[in-house]
Structure formats: structure tokens, C-alpha cells
Design a protein around this motif. Structure first.
Motif, PDB file in Angstrom:
ATOM      1  N   GLY A  53      -5.704   4.631   6.281  1.00  0.00           N
ATOM      2  CA  GLY A  53      -4.560   5.473   5.964  1.00  0.00           C
ATOM      3  C   GLY A  53      -4.159   5.411   4.500  1.00  0.00           C
ATOM      4  O   GLY A  53      -3.147   5.985   4.107  1.00  0.00           O
ATOM      5  N   TYR A  54      -4.946   4.721   3.692  1.00  0.00           N
ATOM      6  CA  TYR A  54      -4.678   4.622   2.255  1.00  0.00           C
ATOM      7  C   TYR A  54      -5.609   5.560   1.489  1.00  0.00           C
ATOM      8  O   TYR A  54      -6.656   5.961   1.991  1.00  0.00           O
ATOM      9  CB  TYR A  54      -4.880   3.186   1.757  1.00  0.00           C
ATOM     10  N   SER A  55      -5.229   5.859   0.266  1.00  0.00           N
ATOM     11  CA  SER A  55      -6.054   6.749  -0.571  1.00  0.00           C
ATOM     12  C   SER A  55      -7.366   6.052  -0.952  1.00  0.00           C
ATOM     13  O   SER A  55      -7.471   4.815  -0.904  1.00  0.00           O
ATOM     14  CB  SER A  55      -5.299   7.136  -1.845  1.00  0.00           C
ATOM     15  N   ILE A  56      -8.333   6.858  -1.343  1.00  0.00           N
ATOM     16  CA  ILE A  56      -9.626   6.321  -1.784  1.00  0.00           C
ATOM     17  C   ILE A  56      -9.417   5.389  -2.975  1.00  0.00           C
ATOM     18  O   ILE A  56     -10.021   4.317  -3.057  1.00  0.00           O
ATOM     19  CB  ILE A  56     -10.602   7.465  -2.130  1.00  0.00           C
ATOM     20  N   SER A  57      -8.540   5.768  -3.869  1.00  0.00           N
ATOM     21  CA  SER A  57      -8.248   4.952  -5.051  1.00  0.00           C
ATOM     22  C   SER A  57      -7.690   3.582  -4.646  1.00  0.00           C
ATOM     23  O   SER A  57      -8.108   2.544  -5.181  1.00  0.00           O
ATOM     24  CB  SER A  57      -7.255   5.686  -5.953  1.00  0.00           C
ATOM     25  N   THR A  58      -6.766   3.564  -3.697  1.00  0.00           N
ATOM     26  CA  THR A  58      -6.174   2.303  -3.244  1.00  0.00           C
ATOM     27  C   THR A  58      -7.220   1.444  -2.538  1.00  0.00           C
ATOM     28  O   THR A  58      -7.273   0.226  -2.749  1.00  0.00           O
ATOM     29  CB  THR A  58      -4.978   2.573  -2.303  1.00  0.00           C
ATOM     30  N   VAL A  59      -8.062   2.067  -1.731  1.00  0.00           N
ATOM     31  CA  VAL A  59      -9.135   1.328  -1.050  1.00  0.00           C
ATOM     32  C   VAL A  59     -10.075   0.704  -2.080  1.00  0.00           C
ATOM     33  O   VAL A  59     -10.437  -0.467  -1.983  1.00  0.00           O
ATOM     34  CB  VAL A  59      -9.913   2.244  -0.072  1.00  0.00           C
ATOM     35  N   SER A  60     -10.438   1.471  -3.088  1.00  0.00           N
ATOM     36  CA  SER A  60     -11.315   0.965  -4.145  1.00  0.00           C
ATOM     37  C   SER A  60     -10.677  -0.224  -4.853  1.00  0.00           C
ATOM     38  O   SER A  60     -11.331  -1.248  -5.100  1.00  0.00           O
ATOM     39  CB  SER A  60     -11.632   2.074  -5.140  1.00  0.00           C
ATOM     40  N   LYS A  61      -9.397  -0.108  -5.172  1.00  0.00           N
ATOM     41  CA  LYS A  61      -8.689  -1.216  -5.834  1.00  0.00           C
ATOM     42  C   LYS A  61      -8.659  -2.459  -4.947  1.00  0.00           C
ATOM     43  O   LYS A  61      -8.845  -3.578  -5.428  1.00  0.00           O
ATOM     44  CB  LYS A  61      -7.264  -0.782  -6.199  1.00  0.00           C
ATOM     45  N   ALA A  62      -8.425  -2.268  -3.665  1.00  0.00           N
ATOM     46  CA  ALA A  62      -8.380  -3.409  -2.735  1.00  0.00           C
ATOM     47  C   ALA A  62      -9.740  -4.099  -2.642  1.00  0.00           C
ATOM     48  O   ALA A  62      -9.820  -5.331  -2.659  1.00  0.00           O
ATOM     49  CB  ALA A  62      -7.923  -2.941  -1.353  1.00  0.00           C
ATOM     50  N   LEU A  63     -10.797  -3.294  -2.561  1.00  0.00           N
ATOM     51  CA  LEU A  63     -12.146  -3.864  -2.429  1.00  0.00           C
ATOM     52  C   LEU A  63     -12.598  -4.560  -3.709  1.00  0.00           C
ATOM     53  O   LEU A  63     -13.445  -5.451  -3.668  1.00  0.00           O
ATOM     54  CB  LEU A  63     -13.138  -2.767  -2.042  1.00  0.00           C
ATOM     55  N   ASN A  64     -11.997  -4.164  -4.839  1.00  0.00           N
ATOM     56  CA  ASN A  64     -12.339  -4.775  -6.127  1.00  0.00           C
ATOM     57  C   ASN A  64     -11.303  -5.803  -6.577  1.00  0.00           C
ATOM     58  O   ASN A  64     -11.301  -6.219  -7.731  1.00  0.00           O
ATOM     59  CB  ASN A  64     -12.525  -3.687  -7.189  1.00  0.00           C
ATOM     60  N   ASN A  65     -10.423  -6.214  -5.643  1.00  0.00           N
ATOM     61  CA  ASN A  65      -9.407  -7.239  -5.894  1.00  0.00           C
ATOM     62  C   ASN A  65      -8.503  -6.942  -7.091  1.00  0.00           C
ATOM     63  O   ASN A  65      -8.124  -7.850  -7.823  1.00  0.00           O
ATOM     64  CB  ASN A  65     -10.039  -8.624  -6.047  1.00  0.00           C
ATOM     65  N   LYS A  66      -8.183  -5.680  -7.299  1.00  0.00           N
ATOM     66  CA  LYS A  66      -7.269  -5.314  -8.378  1.00  0.00           C
ATOM     67  C   LYS A  66      -5.864  -5.791  -8.021  1.00  0.00           C
ATOM     68  O   LYS A  66      -5.464  -5.767  -6.858  1.00  0.00           O
ATOM     69  CB  LYS A  66      -7.271  -3.797  -8.624  1.00  0.00           C
ATOM     70  N   LYS A  67      -5.129  -6.213  -9.011  1.00  0.00           N
ATOM     71  CA  LYS A  67      -3.803  -6.799  -8.784  1.00  0.00           C
ATOM     72  C   LYS A  67      -2.674  -5.771  -8.778  1.00  0.00           C
ATOM     73  O   LYS A  67      -1.529  -6.128  -8.540  1.00  0.00           O
ATOM     74  CB  LYS A  67      -3.519  -7.871  -9.850  1.00  0.00           C
ATOM     75  N   ASP A  68      -2.976  -4.503  -9.023  1.00  0.00           N
ATOM     76  CA  ASP A  68      -1.907  -3.506  -9.073  1.00  0.00           C
ATOM     77  C   ASP A  68      -1.587  -2.895  -7.703  1.00  0.00           C
ATOM     78  O   ASP A  68      -0.907  -1.876  -7.616  1.00  0.00           O
ATOM     79  CB  ASP A  68      -2.206  -2.425 -10.109  1.00  0.00           C
ATOM     80  N   ILE A  69      -2.056  -3.537  -6.633  1.00  0.00           N
ATOM     81  CA  ILE A  69      -1.628  -3.175  -5.281  1.00  0.00           C
ATOM     82  C   ILE A  69      -1.154  -4.465  -4.608  1.00  0.00           C
ATOM     83  O   ILE A  69      -1.531  -5.569  -5.020  1.00  0.00           O
ATOM     84  CB  ILE A  69      -2.750  -2.488  -4.452  1.00  0.00           C
ATOM     85  N   SER A  70      -0.350  -4.338  -3.577  1.00  0.00           N
ATOM     86  CA  SER A  70       0.215  -5.534  -2.936  1.00  0.00           C
ATOM     87  C   SER A  70      -0.878  -6.338  -2.230  1.00  0.00           C
ATOM     88  O   SER A  70      -1.892  -5.798  -1.786  1.00  0.00           O
ATOM     89  CB  SER A  70       1.291  -5.132  -1.932  1.00  0.00           C
TER      90      SER A  70
END
Length: 171
Positions: free
Chosen positions: A16-33
Motif C-alpha cells: 500500500g506504499y508508493s514505489i519510491s517508499t518501497v525502494s527507500k525501505a529496501l535500501n534502508n534509507k533513513k527518510d522514512i519511519s
């Protein structure tokens, strides 16, 4: 028939998240919770998500894959070279793709042109033709010619293969 491989787009739909948010999560980006990151990573794990290495290589402009174009795999001296190249590539954490040209220059050129898309680091062309060394100046990716003759000893094949891979990788 639908592929069994799960993509980021499908993970986006499932989570239910955007592709961008999924990508950030999979790459351990810190700008998402951390909660969002954990949720998406758990969904990815449940669905055996594996990143597309070619897409990652294109995005990062760095690939850990090399291609080897070989005239004929069934020729003993060529297969020995391929074996050495595979072992050395594994040691250096590179994946190796190989293509058989069957001695056809047109087929070799087709492979070279299709591989010139940034998805691989470089190419080793195995040949017994000394003149091939000057044939690849117009390509943008690193290309190394591994010249092997049928009368070369196993030691000569091993040494030439190791040197060719090292030169291609700039080591």
C-alpha cells in the motif's frame, strides 16, 4: 503466464506504499519511519523479493557482472579458459555470463552491441585470432581480448585468463 519474481511495483501494491517508499525501505534509507521500513521489508521477505541486479547496476552505474564471448564451449582449450575465468571472477565477487559465437563474427558483434547497455562491467572476448585486439575500439565499455591458441599449455591458458580478467577489472 505471470512470472514468479516479485518486483518493487508488486511490493508497492501489496504494502500500500508508493514505489519510491518501497525502494527507500529496501535500501534502508533513513527518510522514512522505521515502522514503515520494517513493514515493507517483512513483506519483501515473505514474498522472497530479490533485487534486480541489472536494474541496480544501471541505476548505480556499477555492475559486478562480466560477459565472456567464447567461440565454442566444446573446444577443450576454450573451456579451460572459461573455467579459470569463472573461478577468478567468483574470487573477485563478479558474476559471469557467457555467450557462444560459434566462430561467427556477426553473432559476436550482435552480442557486443546488446551488452553495450551498461548492465555489465565489461567483456572478455576469447579468440585464437591475433588481429581481433584492434576490433573493439569503438565500444564504450571495457573489452579485453583473451587470445588462446589450441597448442597452448594449461599453464599458458591459466596465466592468460587471469591476466585478461585482471586487466579488464583494472586490478
Amino acid at each position: 503466464m505471470k512470472s514468479a519474481v516479485v518486483t518493487i511495483k508488486e511490493l508497492s501494491f501489496l504494502s500500500g506504499y508508493s514505489i519510491s517508499t518501497v525502494s527507500k525501505a529496501l535500501n534502508n534509507k533513513k527518510d522514512i519511519s522505521s515502522e514503515t521500513r520494517s513493514t515493507i521489508q517483512n513483506i519483501a521477505k515473505q514474498h522472497n523479493y530479490i533485487p534486480n541486479n541489472y536494474a541496480v547496476a544501471l541505476r548505480n552505474k556499477v555492475s559486478k557482472s562480466i560477459a565472456v564471448i567464447i567461440p565454442k564451449l566444446t573446444e577443450g582449450f576454450y573451456s579451460k579458459a572459461l573455467c579459470v575465468l569463472q573461478k577468478e571472477a567468483d574470487i573477485k565477487n563478479y558474476r559471469m555470463l557467457f555467450y557462444q559465437s560459434f566462430g561467427c563474427e556477426k553473432k559476436e558483434r550482435t552480442y557486443l552491441n546488446s551488452l553495450n547497455d551498461g548492465s555489465i562491467y565489461g567483456i572478455i572476448v576469447i579468440s585464437d585470432d591475433d588481429s581481433k585486439i584492434n576490433d573493439y575500439a569503438n565500444y564504450t565499455m571495457p573489452i579485453e581480448v583473451l587470445n588462446i591458441k589450441s597448442f597452448y599449455t594449461d599453464d599458458q591458458i591459466q596465466l592468460g585468463s587471469v591476466q585478461s580478467l585482471s586487466k579488464l577489472l583494472g586490478a
